[in-house]
Design a protein around this motif. Structure first.
Motif, short mmCIF file in Angstrom:
data_model
loop_
_atom_site.label_atom_id
_atom_site.label_comp_id
_atom_site.label_asym_id
_atom_site.label_seq_id
_atom_site.Cartn_x
_atom_site.Cartn_y
_atom_site.Cartn_z
N GLN A 143 -15.65 -2.53 5.87
CA GLN A 143 -15.74 -2.39 4.42
C GLN A 143 -17.13 -1.92 3.97
O GLN A 143 -18.15 -2.44 4.41
CB GLN A 143 -15.43 -3.76 3.78
N TYR A 203 -10.36 -7.32 -4.59
CA TYR A 203 -8.97 -7.33 -4.09
C TYR A 203 -8.53 -8.67 -3.51
O TYR A 203 -7.41 -8.81 -3.05
CB TYR A 203 -8.74 -6.19 -3.09
N PRO A 226 -10.89 -6.76 7.00
CA PRO A 226 -9.78 -7.62 6.55
C PRO A 226 -8.47 -7.13 7.16
O PRO A 226 -8.30 -5.94 7.38
CB PRO A 226 -9.78 -7.42 5.04
N TRP A 245 -8.07 -3.33 8.45
CA TRP A 245 -8.60 -2.17 7.76
C TRP A 245 -9.93 -1.81 8.43
O TRP A 245 -10.58 -2.68 9.01
CB TRP A 245 -8.88 -2.50 6.29
N LEU A 304 -1.98 -8.56 2.43
CA LEU A 304 -3.35 -8.80 2.90
C LEU A 304 -3.50 -10.30 3.17
O LEU A 304 -3.35 -11.12 2.26
CB LEU A 304 -4.35 -8.34 1.83
N TYR A 358 0.83 -1.21 0.00
CA TYR A 358 0.00 0.00 0.00
C TYR A 358 0.86 1.26 0.00
O TYR A 358 2.04 1.22 0.34
CB TYR A 358 -0.98 -0.06 1.19
N ARG A 397 -14.50 -3.89 -8.82
CA ARG A 397 -13.08 -4.03 -8.47
C ARG A 397 -12.93 -4.96 -7.25
O ARG A 397 -13.40 -4.65 -6.16
CB ARG A 397 -12.49 -2.66 -8.16
N SER A 435 -4.71 -1.90 -5.06
CA SER A 435 -5.22 -0.60 -4.63
C SER A 435 -4.51 0.60 -5.25
O SER A 435 -5.17 1.59 -5.55
CB SER A 435 -5.31 -0.52 -3.11
N THR A 482 -14.55 -1.50 -0.16
CA THR A 482 -13.29 -1.32 0.55
C THR A 482 -13.54 -0.38 1.72
O THR A 482 -14.68 -0.04 2.02
CB THR A 482 -12.18 -0.85 -0.42
N SER A 483 -12.45 0.03 2.39
CA SER A 483 -12.59 0.86 3.59
C SER A 483 -12.70 2.34 3.24
O SER A 483 -12.32 2.75 2.14
CB SER A 483 -11.35 0.66 4.46
N THR A 492 -9.19 3.48 2.10
CA THR A 492 -8.81 3.29 0.70
C THR A 492 -9.62 4.22 -0.21
O THR A 492 -9.11 4.72 -1.21
CB THR A 492 -8.93 1.81 0.30
#
Ligand code: PCA
Length: 306
Positions: free
Chosen positions: A128, A150, A212, A125, A71, A15, A148, A170, A187-188, A191
Motif C-alpha cells: 500500500q 477502506y 491487506p 493486494w 476484504l 471489486y 479516503r 473502491s 491503497t495499492s 487500485t
C-alpha cells in the motif's frame, strides 16, 4: 435439495472486473465449472452489484448466497485478529505477508468456522502506498487533508496523521475525488490504476506499508449439500486460485506502478521524514492492536515471528 442436479451459485465480490482479484475469481469459477462438467456453475457478480461490500460476509453466513469475497480486515470490529494484515510495516513484502498468512490462518479459519463459514482462499493486494494531489515531505503536509479510508485501520492511520477520514468503497473512488469529498488515499498500485487515479490526483509515494488480503469463504451448510466430487473440485480450484492470486499480485506490483508513472503520476519513494512519521503511527497502532487482540493476538504474532 437434489445434489445430483446442476446447481448455480451466485458469488458476490466487491471489486470491479478490471481488478486482478476479480479476474482470479472468475478463473476459479471457470475451473469449478470445468472440473464438475457443469454440475456446479459459479456466477461472479462484481463491484458490489449483487451485494454491497459491507454485507457480503453476513450474506454468506446467513445463506443468502453460498460463497463470496471481501476484504478480511473489514471484520476487525468482530475480532482484531482479522486485521493483523493491515498493521503498518508489520509485514510489508510478499514473503513476510505469506508468513503472516500462515501464522494467522488457523485463528482466522477457527473464528469464521464458528459462524458457519469455511475459508477457501486468501490473496493479498500489492503493498500500500500514499496517493495525494500535492508534494508531501512529512506528515505535516497531510494535516487537515480529507482522506479516503477502506477499513477501520486506514481510518485510524488517517486520524493519527491529522487527516480527516471518510469510508469510500473502491468503485466510488473517482466520484469521491471528483466531487472533492476526498483528497488523498492509501491503497495499492492496482487500485490506483483500476480507478484511473491520474484523472484526479498527481503523486504516488511507494510507502510499502502493508499487504491487506481479500478472502473467499463458503457457507458450510451449502458446501455440505454438494456431492463429494463437487466439494473436491471446489477445494482443488481454491488451492489453485490462492497460488495463482499471489503470483498475479506479485507481478502486478511493478507493472501497475509503471502504469501510474506512464500516465503522468509522479511516483516517488517517501522521504525519510514521511517514512519516520508513518513508522511511528505504525508502532502506535501495533501497540493498540496487541492490547485489544489479547492472547489470540500474542499467539498470532508469536507464530509469525518464529
Ligand atoms: N485496494 C482496495 C483495498 C486495498 C487495495 O489495495 C481498496 O482500495 O479498496
Amino acid at each position: 435439495f437434489q445434489t445430483a442436479q446442476a446447481a448455480e451459485w451466485n458469488m458476490p465480490v466487491p471489486y470491479s472486473d478490471a481488478v486482478f482479484h476479480t479476474q482470479n475469481i472468475k478463473e476459479f469459477a471457470e475451473d469449478v465449472n470445468k472440473a464438475t462438467n457443469g454440475a456446479l456453475t459459479i456466477k461472479v457478480h462484481s463491484a458490489g452489484s449483487l451485494i454491497k461490500h459491507p454485507e457480503i460476509k453476513n450474506s454468506v453466513r446467513n445463506g443468502v448466497v453460498p460463497v463470496g469475497e471481501f476484504l478480511l480486515s473489514r471484520l476487525s470490529n468482530e475480532n482484531p485478529v482479522f486485521a493483523v494484515d493491515t498493521l503498518p510495516f508489520l509485514a510489508s513484502n510478499y514473503d513476510a505477508a505469506e508468513k503472516l498468512w500462515k501464522a494467522s490462518k488457523p485463528k482466522v479459519a477457527e473464528l469464521l468456522d464458528k459462524q458457519g463459514l469455511m475459508v477457501l482462499f486468501a490473496v493479498p493486494w500489492p503493498p500500500q502506498g500514499l496517493y495525494t494531489k500535492k508534494d508531501v515531505n512529512s506528515l505535516d503536509d497531510l494535516k487537515g487533508v480529507s482522506f479516503r479510508a477502506y477499513n477501520a485501520g486506514t481510518e485510524t492511520l488517517a486520524s493519527l496523521a491529522g487527516m480527516v477520514p471518510t469510508q469510500v468503497e473502491s468503485p466510488d473512488i473517482p466520484q469521491a475525488f471528483a466531487t472533492g469529498r476526498v483528497q488523498a488515499m492509501i491503497t495499492s498500485p492496482s487500485t490506483g490504476v483500476s480507478s484511473k487515479s491520474w484523472d484526479f490526483l498527481t503523486h504516488y509515494y511507494d510507502t510499502q506499508a502493508w499487504l491487506p488480503k481479500n478472502i473467499t469463504v463458503v457457507n458450510k451448510k451449502a458446501f455440505r449439500r454438494l456431492d463429494k466430487s463437487v466439494q473436491d473440485a471446489i477445494l482443488a480450484a481454491a488451492k489453485r486460485a490462492e497460488e495463482r492470486g499471489w503470483a498475479m499480485s506479485r507481478s502486478e506490483t511493478d507493472a501497475k506502478t509503471k502504469t501510474l508513472a506512464d500516465n503522468g503520476i509522479k511516483v516517488a519513494k517517501p522521504s525519510s521524514a514521511l517514512n519516520d512519521g508513518l513508522q511511528k503511527i505504525g508502532k502506535t497502532m501495533a501497540a493498540d492492536w496487541l492490547e485489544k487482540a489479547g492472547a489470540d493476538g500474542t499467539a498470532v504474532l508469536g507464530a509469525y515471528k518464529n
